[in-house]
Structures are given as C-alpha cells and as structure tokens.
Design an enzyme around this catalytic site. Structure first.
Site, PDB file in Angstrom:
ATOM      1  N   LYS A  87       5.823  13.827  15.637  1.00  0.00           N
ATOM      2  CA  LYS A  87       6.547  15.009  15.170  1.00  0.00           C
ATOM      3  C   LYS A  87       7.491  15.494  16.270  1.00  0.00           C
ATOM      4  CE  LYS A  87       2.914  16.425  11.953  1.00  0.00           C
ATOM      5  NZ  LYS A  87       3.686  16.170  10.736  1.00  0.00           N
ATOM      6  N   GLY A 103       0.800  -1.218   0.000  1.00  0.00           N
ATOM      7  CA  GLY A 103       0.000   0.000   0.000  1.00  0.00           C
ATOM      8  C   GLY A 103       0.832   1.266   0.000  1.00  0.00           C
ATOM      9  N   HIS A 153      -5.904  14.308  16.128  1.00  0.00           N
ATOM     10  CA  HIS A 153      -4.720  15.173  16.117  1.00  0.00           C
ATOM     11  C   HIS A 153      -4.877  16.411  17.001  1.00  0.00           C
ATOM     12  CE1 HIS A 153      -3.451  12.519  13.063  1.00  0.00           C
ATOM     13  NE2 HIS A 153      -4.048  13.100  12.041  1.00  0.00           N
ATOM     14  N   ASP A 162      -4.517 -13.891   2.155  1.00  0.00           N
ATOM     15  CA  ASP A 162      -5.935 -13.560   2.107  1.00  0.00           C
ATOM     16  C   ASP A 162      -6.381 -13.387   3.558  1.00  0.00           C
ATOM     17  OD1 ASP A 162      -8.673 -13.389   1.991  1.00  0.00           O
ATOM     18  OD2 ASP A 162      -8.966 -15.208   0.799  1.00  0.00           O
ATOM     19  N   ASP A 207      -0.838   7.975  16.219  1.00  0.00           N
ATOM     20  CA  ASP A 207      -1.278   9.307  15.816  1.00  0.00           C
ATOM     21  C   ASP A 207       0.002  10.005  15.363  1.00  0.00           C
ATOM     22  OD1 ASP A 207      -1.835  12.114  15.782  1.00  0.00           O
ATOM     23  OD2 ASP A 207      -3.615  11.761  16.991  1.00  0.00           O
ATOM     24  N   HIS A 208       0.164  10.163  14.046  1.00  0.00           N
ATOM     25  CA  HIS A 208       1.489  10.582  13.567  1.00  0.00           C
ATOM     26  C   HIS A 208       1.857  11.993  14.020  1.00  0.00           C
ATOM     27  CE1 HIS A 208      -0.950  12.209  10.164  1.00  0.00           C
ATOM     28  NE2 HIS A 208      -0.020  13.140  10.152  1.00  0.00           N
ATOM     29  N   LEU A 245       0.958   3.818   2.227  1.00  0.00           N
ATOM     30  CA  LEU A 245       1.635   4.208   3.466  1.00  0.00           C
ATOM     31  C   LEU A 245       2.972   3.493   3.607  1.00  0.00           C
ATOM     32  CD1 LEU A 245       1.527   5.755   6.185  1.00  0.00           C
ATOM     33  CD2 LEU A 245       0.509   3.708   7.178  1.00  0.00           C
ATOM     34  N   GLU A 303      -4.325  23.281   6.025  1.00  0.00           N
ATOM     35  CA  GLU A 303      -3.771  22.663   4.833  1.00  0.00           C
ATOM     36  C   GLU A 303      -4.200  23.454   3.599  1.00  0.00           C
ATOM     37  OE1 GLU A 303      -3.740  18.040   5.159  1.00  0.00           O
ATOM     38  OE2 GLU A 303      -5.654  18.716   5.964  1.00  0.00           O
ATOM     39  N   LYS A 326      -4.908   5.110  12.549  1.00  0.00           N
ATOM     40  CA  LYS A 326      -6.225   5.731  12.617  1.00  0.00           C
ATOM     41  C   LYS A 326      -6.914   5.556  11.251  1.00  0.00           C
ATOM     42  CE  LYS A 326      -5.650  10.530  11.079  1.00  0.00           C
ATOM     43  NZ  LYS A 326      -6.731  10.713  10.149  1.00  0.00           N
ATOM     44  N   LYS A 341      -9.163  22.360   5.203  1.00  0.00           N
ATOM     45  CA  LYS A 341      -8.525  22.128   3.908  1.00  0.00           C
ATOM     46  C   LYS A 341      -8.745  23.341   3.008  1.00  0.00           C
ATOM     47  CE  LYS A 341      -8.428  17.097   3.843  1.00  0.00           C
ATOM     48  NZ  LYS A 341      -6.953  17.069   3.860  1.00  0.00           N
TER      49      LYS A 341
END
Length: 501
Positions: free
Chosen positions: A201, A31, A259, A104, A196-197, A33, A235, A167, A359
């Site tokens: 940070k 994928g 977040h 699978d 939770d990215h 990510l 953003e 998440k 956004k």
C-alpha cells in the site's frame, strides 16, 4: 547467478529500474487472485511502461484451456477489475504475452511440458533464463510445487530465479519453520519474496521515507512527546464464503501475525542512513525482536479476542458468526483481536502500542494514529475549554491521507474544538498494492517483502497467544455486528488512561 541488488527507496522515488527481460510463471492462473489482482496489476504496469521490454507470462492451472481461451479470460478480468479502462489500441499487444499450460502439480512428468514451454518461449523471444515463479495457490501446495520445480530443474537457470509466496506462511511457529526449511531446499532466502499486500500500500511504503522527505514530521516524531500509538485495521464485511479457511485461522492468524505486526515494524523502525532493502530489513527485525513477549498465562492482561453476533451494517441486518455458512457449530474462533504491546528499545520505551482488527465493525478503516502527550489532561479548566490531544494520523485505507489534529477556538462558542489539517492523496490515481509489489519483485527489490526472520519472530510472539486461545484461557467477548468491537478492547486502553481514536 547472484541476485541483482535493487535500488534504495530514495533512488526509487526518483525513478524505477527497468526490470530484466524475464519469464513470469504463474501457478493458480485460473484462480480468483489472478483474475482480480494479478492480471490487472500487470496491465497497469504495462500502461505505465514499467514492465520488462520483453516478458513471457505462462499461466498454469488444472483446467484444459487453449491459449486463446486463456487470453480471453485475461481480457475479461481487465474489463472487470482494472483500475483504469482497457485501451483497445494496446491491449492485444499486452495479452499476446500470455500462454497457458495445463499442469498437475503432483505429477513430476507434468513439469516437463512446462519446462519445454518456458524454454521455447525464451528462445522465441530472446529472453535470458530469468524466471519469476508466483505461487497463487493453497498453502498445502507450496511444498510440492517447489520440490517439483527443483526436481525438474526448471528453477536451475543460467540467469536469476525468484519465488513469490502468498500468505498464510504457516499456521503457527512450527509449521512456518517447516515450510521455510522446505522452500530453502530449492530457493535461497534472497530469492524468496513473501507477499504481505499491506506492505504494497502506497501510504505504508511512504512511512519509510516520509520523515526523510518532511523534516517537520521528524520533529513531531519526538518520542518524548508521544503518549501512545494505535493501529487499526477494521472491516465491515464478514467472512463471506471463506469459512473453510477463516474458521481455522481467525483474526489472529489472518491479520495480526502478518499485517498488524508489519505495520508495527514500519511505524517503529528508525530511519537508516542507507535506505537499502537490507538496511530496512535489519531495522524491522530489531523492532520485532524488541517487542516484549506475552506469556500464555498472562495473555489475558494484554490481549482481547472477540466474535461478532447478529447486528446491522449500514442499516441492513446481518447474521452472526455462528450462523455463517460453513462455520463449525459452537465455534470459538476469533473475528476480533486487540493487543497492547511494548517495544523495549530506547526509542519506544514506555510508549504503548495498541493494535486491533476485526470483521463486521462499524466502518472500514486502516489507520495509524500517533497520540501526543497532553499536558492539560488533568486540568479541569482546560478540559472544559475542549482541549484534546494532538494526533498525527496516517490513513491507509480506504483513502490515503496524512492528518494533524489540532485545537482551534470556535468564535461562536469560545471553546476549543479539535480540527483536522488534512493532506490527502487522490486514491483514484494511486497504484494498487500488487502493482508495486510485482514491479519490485521483477526489479529484485525486497524492501517491502517479509524476510524469514521477521516472519519467524512474529510467530514467536504470537505462539503463546495462540496456545492461550486453543486452551480457552482467554474469554471470547461477543460484540454486535456494526459496533466498534467488544467493550473489553476499550477497557484495555482505559487502564492506561487512553481511548481508541
């Protein structure tokens, strides 16, 4: 086997643990990510000498890849997305750690092949049964995967086991509780690492210890002098190709519940004397428990929701949300969320927190602003002199810095002007969020992962607001792309005599 306790944050500042030898089982290895974040993160940890001495990575997916093809894909992702150039002298040694297994996820028999591959690699490399499972998959697959891991006995090990979950963790309070109950059948709470990215940070992680390391900031952090706290995550991008997810989630689920509330907790927590993961977890929980509830009927007083229309970003025309491919006709989904909240504990009593995210706004920025009280606020003469409130600003994204806004007199005009004293970090050498989080998970340090009680309490606060949205009890304010958001968000602060910074 019991989890090995991780180091405290202060200890980690001195040096990292050497993680136990382990097997990393990556669901969703083909994928986006994995390609953009996880493989490059592992490689940069490898360059820094922060991977276990012996590591087996087993990637899983539906595509019928050979090991060679999978390893070639890993190499391609490093060439394209690693923050540091690939070093030809060692990249082959790194890629040799990877194997691929077709799986699978719905077929119980398929897990027997995975079990055999894990065990054969453990025997080959001399790895104890320490297994880290990373679920980089759609939320609806989480339950079936963990259930089959238990049924197949893959997660019954003689060493430790840990589960990393991305998440969204549920879509409301009820689904989050149901999901957690299912996960708890296969993994204990101390074994579940909810990513939770934002917590990965570096500047957010620094919030925990910055007062400890800088007593001058602890003096500034005088609650008697703080007027308000503002947290912004804006953003410039739209929903891109994520309409299928975003039109169901909106800004409130995508950003606010996780977040933004995590940033509130990290900003407001009182520094515990013992900086262990458990102590920080308790402090964060006390913060979110103290957040004043907002009722569904009165949500309109403290909450603003918005949706972008056509406008311009960086001078280029962009379409409105309603015209985005995949968005349901006449969708009332929110692309902007702002809230005023109060933390009802002795430290933060009567100090409002304002949070906002959106956004297609005028700039990309994630920041925490602490505004101090201005004793000259109602003095017309001093206002003419240009006296502004002092601000302490933590810039998290796209750059990392700590700034102090002070007033200095301009000799040419004889008026004061706000001047920023800035302490910035070279972002190019900073580790990515996923590097820090993967390293912590390998070491067994849960400090910067969301505990279930934090998640549940966050959903409890959000749930009445969700219901107000669903019943259309709050107006949907339109705002042009490239703006600062709806005017109603400005009015939220103006009611209290403040403005957004």
């Amino acid at each position: 086997m019991q989890e090995t306790p991780g180091k405290s944050s202060i200890e980690k500042a001195v040096g990292h643990n050497q993680a136990d030898n382990l097997t990393l089982v990556l669901f969703g290895a083909t994928g986006d990510l994995a390609q953009r974040k996880l493989f490059p993160a592992l490689y940069n940890l490898y360059l820094d000498g922060r991977l276990p001495k012996t590591l087996s990575v087993i990637g899983l997916g539906r595509t019928n890849y050979s090991n060679a093809v999978f390893q070639m894909n890993v190499r391609t992702s490093l060439d394209e997305f690693s923050r540091r150039p690939v070093q030809s002298g060692n990249v082959e040694e790194f890629i040799a750690k990877f194997r691929y297994c077709v799986l699978d996820v719905f077929n119980e028999e398929s897990y027997q092949g995975l079990k055999e591959l894990i065990e054969s690699r453990e025997q080959e490399l001399g790895i104890e049964q320490n297994r880290l499972f990373y679920l980089s998959v759609s939320p609806e697959l989480v339950e079936v995967i963990t259930s089959n891991l238990q049924t197949s006995q893959i997660c019954q090990t003689t060493g430790w086991k840990r589960l990393i979950v991305e998440k969204p963790f549920g879509t409301d309070l009820k689904t989050a509780q149901e999901l957690n109950a299912r996960l708890s059948k296969a993994f204990a709470e101390e074994e579940i690492y909810r990513i939770d990215h934002y917590l990965g940070k570096p500047m957010v992680q620094n919030l925990e210890t910055i007062k400890y390391a800088n007593p001058i900031l602890e003096l500034l952090w005088d609650h008697e002098q703080i007027a308000n706290v503002q947290i912004t995550a804006s953003e410039t991008v739209g929903i891109e190709k994520r309409a299928g997810y975003y039109d169901q989630a909106g800004a409130i689920r995508d950003m606010a519940q996780n977040h933004l509330l995590q940033l509130v907790m990290m900003t407001a927590l009182d520094l515990p004397e013992n900086l262990t993961a458990q102590a920080v977890e308790m402090e964060k929980r006390e913060v979110v428990e103290a957040v004043r509830p907002i009722s569904k009927d009165l949500a309109f007083k403290d909450i603003v929701r918005g949706q972008y229309t056509a406008g311009k970003i960086l001078g280029k025309p962009v379409i409105g949300y309603q015209e985005e491919p995949g968005v349901v006709e006449n969708s009332k989904n929110d692309t902007f969320f702002a809230a005023r909240l109060h933390i009802e504990n002795p430290s933060w009593k009567d100090i409002p927190f304002y949070i906002r995210t959106g956004k297609r706004l005028e700039q990309k920025s994630t920041r925490i602003v602490i505004e101090f009280k201005n004793k000259w606020k109602n003095n017309a003469v001093m206002q003419q002199e240009g006296i502004s409130p002092n601000l302490l600003i933590f810039e998290i994204n796209p750059n990392e810095s700590v700034s102090l806004l002070v007033n200095l007199k301009n000799p040419s005009t004889e008026h004061y002007e706000p001047t920023s004293i800035n302490f910035s970090v070279n972002s190019e050498i900073q580790p990515e969020s996923y590097e820090l989080l993967l390293s912590d998970a390998m070491e067994g340090d849960k400090t910067f992962f969301a505990h279930w009680k934090e998640v549940e309490l966050s959903w409890q606060w959000i749930q009445p607001i969700l219901e107000a949205f669903e019943e259309d009890a709050l107006p949907l304010h339109l705002y042009p792309a490239g703006s600062r958001g709806p005017e109603a968000a400005d009015q939220l602060l103006e009611e209290d005599g403040f403005s957004w910074w």
